[in-house]
Design an enzyme around this catalytic site. Structure first.
Site, PDB file in Angstrom:
ATOM      1  N   ASN A 142      55.674  23.813  58.752  1.00 23.55           N
ATOM      2  CA  ASN A 142      54.641  24.454  59.578  1.00 23.55           C
ATOM      3  C   ASN A 142      53.412  24.780  58.742  1.00 23.55           C
ATOM      4  O   ASN A 142      53.516  25.309  57.632  1.00 23.55           O
ATOM      5  CB  ASN A 142      55.181  25.722  60.232  1.00 23.55           C
ATOM      6  CG  ASN A 142      56.306  25.429  61.209  1.00 23.55           C
ATOM      7  OD1 ASN A 142      57.449  25.822  61.011  1.00 23.55           O
ATOM      8  ND2 ASN A 142      55.990  24.706  62.266  1.00 23.55           N
ATOM      9  N   ALA A 143      52.225  24.466  59.278  1.00 26.14           N
ATOM     10  CA  ALA A 143      50.935  24.750  58.630  1.00 26.14           C
ATOM     11  C   ALA A 143      50.807  24.062  57.273  1.00 26.14           C
ATOM     12  O   ALA A 143      50.331  24.643  56.297  1.00 26.14           O
ATOM     13  CB  ALA A 143      50.708  26.256  58.503  1.00 26.14           C
TER      14      ALA A 143
ATOM     15  N   ARG B 101      53.511   6.927  52.246  1.00 27.65           N
ATOM     16  CA  ARG B 101      52.470   6.592  51.270  1.00 27.65           C
ATOM     17  C   ARG B 101      51.667   7.809  50.820  1.00 27.65           C
ATOM     18  O   ARG B 101      51.031   7.776  49.765  1.00 27.65           O
ATOM     19  CB  ARG B 101      51.511   5.537  51.849  1.00 27.65           C
ATOM     20  CG  ARG B 101      52.104   4.127  51.867  1.00 27.65           C
ATOM     21  CD  ARG B 101      51.053   3.092  52.210  1.00 27.65           C
ATOM     22  NE  ARG B 101      50.498   3.276  53.540  1.00 27.65           N
ATOM     23  CZ  ARG B 101      51.037   2.776  54.661  1.00 27.65           C
ATOM     24  NH1 ARG B 101      52.146   2.051  54.588  1.00 27.65           N
ATOM     25  NH2 ARG B 101      50.480   2.986  55.829  1.00 27.65           N
TER      26      ARG B 101
ATOM     27  N   HIS C 113      50.068  27.546  54.451  1.00 31.61           N
ATOM     28  CA  HIS C 113      48.870  27.335  55.275  1.00 31.61           C
ATOM     29  C   HIS C 113      47.854  26.502  54.496  1.00 31.61           C
ATOM     30  O   HIS C 113      46.735  26.946  54.204  1.00 31.61           O
ATOM     31  CB  HIS C 113      48.268  28.679  55.690  1.00 31.61           C
ATOM     32  CG  HIS C 113      49.094  29.413  56.691  1.00 31.61           C
ATOM     33  ND1 HIS C 113      48.951  29.223  58.050  1.00 31.61           N
ATOM     34  CD2 HIS C 113      50.089  30.315  56.547  1.00 31.61           C
ATOM     35  CE1 HIS C 113      49.812  30.000  58.691  1.00 31.61           C
ATOM     36  NE2 HIS C 113      50.524  30.663  57.793  1.00 31.61           N
TER      37      HIS C 113
ATOM     38  N   GLN D 120      46.807  32.715  62.120  1.00 31.22           N
ATOM     39  CA  GLN D 120      46.011  33.647  61.322  1.00 31.22           C
ATOM     40  C   GLN D 120      44.554  33.610  61.799  1.00 31.22           C
ATOM     41  O   GLN D 120      44.101  32.632  62.389  1.00 31.22           O
ATOM     42  CB  GLN D 120      46.081  33.251  59.841  1.00 31.22           C
ATOM     43  CG  GLN D 120      47.483  33.074  59.286  1.00 31.22           C
ATOM     44  CD  GLN D 120      48.124  34.367  58.840  1.00 31.22           C
ATOM     45  OE1 GLN D 120      47.452  35.332  58.518  1.00 31.22           O
ATOM     46  NE2 GLN D 120      49.447  34.386  58.828  1.00 31.22           N
TER      47      GLN D 120
ATOM     48  N   ALA E 247      52.633  30.976  67.404  1.00 34.75           N
ATOM     49  CA  ALA E 247      52.178  32.201  66.766  1.00 34.75           C
ATOM     50  C   ALA E 247      53.210  32.802  65.828  1.00 34.75           C
ATOM     51  O   ALA E 247      52.909  33.714  65.071  1.00 34.75           O
ATOM     52  CB  ALA E 247      51.817  33.236  67.837  1.00 34.75           C
TER      53      ALA E 247
ATOM     54  N   ASP F 249      64.545  28.698  64.709  1.00 31.78           N
ATOM     55  CA  ASP F 249      64.661  29.401  65.990  1.00 31.78           C
ATOM     56  C   ASP F 249      64.840  28.455  67.169  1.00 31.78           C
ATOM     57  O   ASP F 249      64.948  28.894  68.318  1.00 31.78           O
ATOM     58  CB  ASP F 249      63.441  30.294  66.225  1.00 31.78           C
ATOM     59  CG  ASP F 249      62.132  29.519  66.322  1.00 31.78           C
ATOM     60  OD1 ASP F 249      62.113  28.316  65.952  1.00 31.78           O
ATOM     61  OD2 ASP F 249      61.128  30.106  66.754  1.00 31.78           O
TER      62      ASP F 249
ATOM     63  N   ASP G  41      60.101  34.914  60.793  1.00 29.91           N
ATOM     64  CA  ASP G  41      58.664  34.952  61.088  1.00 29.91           C
ATOM     65  C   ASP G  41      58.428  35.631  62.433  1.00 29.91           C
ATOM     66  O   ASP G  41      57.534  35.256  63.194  1.00 29.91           O
ATOM     67  CB  ASP G  41      58.059  33.540  61.086  1.00 29.91           C
ATOM     68  CG  ASP G  41      56.540  33.549  60.937  1.00 29.91           C
ATOM     69  OD1 ASP G  41      55.980  34.613  60.607  1.00 29.91           O
ATOM     70  OD2 ASP G  41      55.912  32.496  61.156  1.00 29.91           O
TER      71      ASP G  41
END
Length: 374
Positions: A213-214, A221, A189, A136, A301, A242, A267
Site C-alpha cells: 500500500n502507498a 523489469r 508512502h 494523509q 483510508a 483485513d 492500521d
C-alpha cells in the site's frame, strides 16, 4: 495464576503445557498454593502472548491525534478487550504545532488496569511523498529534518520507536543516515525505485510500512522497493490482512518473500469497533461501509479491524498457518521495536499478557499484566 490445559504458543508452534504467573510476570512454575479463582481452564484452546499492534490510529470513535487522555484510555481499553495488550499509537501527517501536543499526550498517558500498555509511538508522516499520500493530508507533507524529529522525540520523552520516510524526497536519505541509530526508520508512502530503496536500507532503514500500500508494486523489469526489501534479511514489513487492503494470494506471497519478517498490523481508524458512518482522519472525512473505509476520492483510508481480527482473517480466509500469523503479531514486532525483553512471548520473567482463543479463534480470556480481565 495457572493457565492450564491449553495449546501454548512456543515461537515455532504450540506445546501442551501449563502457564504459570506470579504477580505481573510469567514464572517457571507455581511457588505457592493456587486458589480456584486463580485457575484459568484453557482446555482445547490456543494460548498466545498478548498481541502487539505497531501501527494503528484509533478505535471506538477516538483517534490518538485528538490528543485527548480520555480518548486514549477508550482506545487502549478496546484493544485490551480484543487481546491486543501492547500498542504503538500512530500519528498522521500534520503541522508540527499539532504533532507536539499529540506525542506529548501519548507519552504522558498512564494505562489503567483494563487498558493495553503503550509500548512506544509510531510517527507516520509528515516525511512522505506528495505522490503517495493515500489518506494523509498533502498540505502538510514536508522534507525530513533532524531538528523537527528531535522536537518530537523530546516532547515524547524518548518514546518514538518508529518514523516513516519516503527515501526519494530531497534530504530524506541523509535524514535516515543521521537518525537510524536512534529510531527504527520505515520506508513508507513513497515513489522510490529499487535503487533508492536499497540506498535507504544501506543508510539504516530497517522497516516497511503497510507493504504493497502507498508504494510502487512489484514488476519484473522495475522491481521497486518491495524487491529491495526482499533482498535484505534485516528488514521487517508490515501488512494489513483485513481482507480489504490486500488480496489473499498477495498476503501469502508476502509471507513467502519475507519469512519470519512479517508484522501484522491493523492500521485501524477511529471507526474501528463502530458501524457504518462518516468519520474524521487527519482533517479529512472518510466513510465506512461494512469493512471498507474510504476518503472522498475513493482511496482506502485505513482499516476498521483490530489486529486480532486481522490475525483471524489471515488464518481462516488467507490460509496463513496459525503459528506464522501469531508470530507476526507477537514475537516479530516485539523484536523489531525493541521490546522483546518484556513482550512477545510466553517466557519466565516477561510481562504476563495472555490471550486465550477458542477453536474458532474467538477471544475467550484475556490476562493483562497478570490479571484476569475476563
Amino acid at each position: 495464576m495457572i493457565i492450564s490445559g491449553g495449546k501454548v504458543f512456543s515461537g515455532a508452534g504450540f506445546d501442551n503445557r501449563d502457564v504459570f504467573i506470579e504477580g505481573e510476570r510469567f514464572a517457571q512454575a507455581s511457588t505457592g498454593e493456587c486458589l480456584p479463582q486463580d485457575m484459568v481452564d484453557a482446555s482445547d484452546c490456543w494460548v498466545l502472548p498478548g498481541l502487539i499492534d505497531v501501527h494503528f490510529h484509533g478505535a471506538m470513535g477516538h483517534d490518538f491525534c485528538d490528543a485527548d487522555d480520555e480518548g486514549i484510555s477508550a482506545i487502549a481499553r478496546y484493544e485490551a478487550s480484543q487481546g491486543v495488550t501492547a500498542i504503538f499509537p500512530t500519528t498522521m501527517t500534520l503541522p508540527v504545532e499539532r504533532l507536539i501536543p499529540i506525542v506529548t499526550s501519548i507519552a504522558a498517558h498512564s494505562a489503567g488496569e483494563d487498558e493495553a500498555a503503550i509500548a512506544g509511538i509510531n510517527m507516520e508522516g509528515p516525511f512522505i511523498s506528495p505522490g503517495k499520500v493515500g489518506a494523509q493530508n498533502p498540505a502538510f507533507v514536508r522534507g525530513a529534518t533532524v531538528a523537527e524529529f528531535e522536537r518530537w522525540q523530546k516532547a515524547a520523552q524518548g518514546k518514538i520507536k518508529l518514523v516513516d520516510v519516503a527515501p526519494e524526497e530531497p534530504g530524506n536519505l541523509e535524514f535516515i543516515r543521521e537518525v537510524s541509530d536512534q529510531v527504527r526508520v520505515s520506508l513508507a508512502h513513497m515513489c522510490a525505485d529499487y535503487e533508492t530503496a536499497a540506498a535507504a536500507f544501506d543508510a539504516g532503514a530497517r522497516h516497511m510500512t503497510h507493504l504493497f500500500n502507498a508504494m510502487p508494486s512489484l514488476h519484473h523489469r522495475e522491481p521497486g522497493p518491495i524487491a529491495a526489501a526482499a533482498d535484505r534479511r534485516d528488514v521487517t514489513c508490515e501488512i494489513i490482512a483485513d481482507g480489504v487492503h490486500i488480496a489473499p494470494s498477495m498476503v501469502r506471497l508476502a509471507f513467502s518473500l519475507f519469512p519470519g519478517r512479517m508484522i501484522l498490523i491493523s492500521d485501524s481508524l477511529r471507526a474501528c469497533g463502530l458501524g457504518d458512518g462518516t468519520f474524521e482522519l487527519g482533517g479529512q472525512e472518510f466513510t465506512v461501509h461494512g469493512n471498507r473505509a474510504t476518503i472522498e476520492n475513493g482511496s482506502l483510508a485505513g482499516s476498521v479491524s483490530s489486529v486480532m481480527a486481522c490475525l483471524r482473517t489471515a488464518v481462516t480466509k488467507m490460509d496463513i498457518p496459525l503459528a506464522d500469523a501469531v508470530r507476526t503479531a507477537t514475537m516479530t514486532p516485539a523484536k523489531a521495536l525493541g521490546v522483546d525483553d518484556e513482550r512477545g512471548s510466553i517466557e519466565p520473567g516477561k510481562i504476563a499478557d495472555v490471550v486465550v482463543l477458542d477453536n474458532d479463534l474467538q477471544v475467550k480470556h484475556v490476562i493483562l499484566r497478570g490479571r484476569l480481565l475476563f
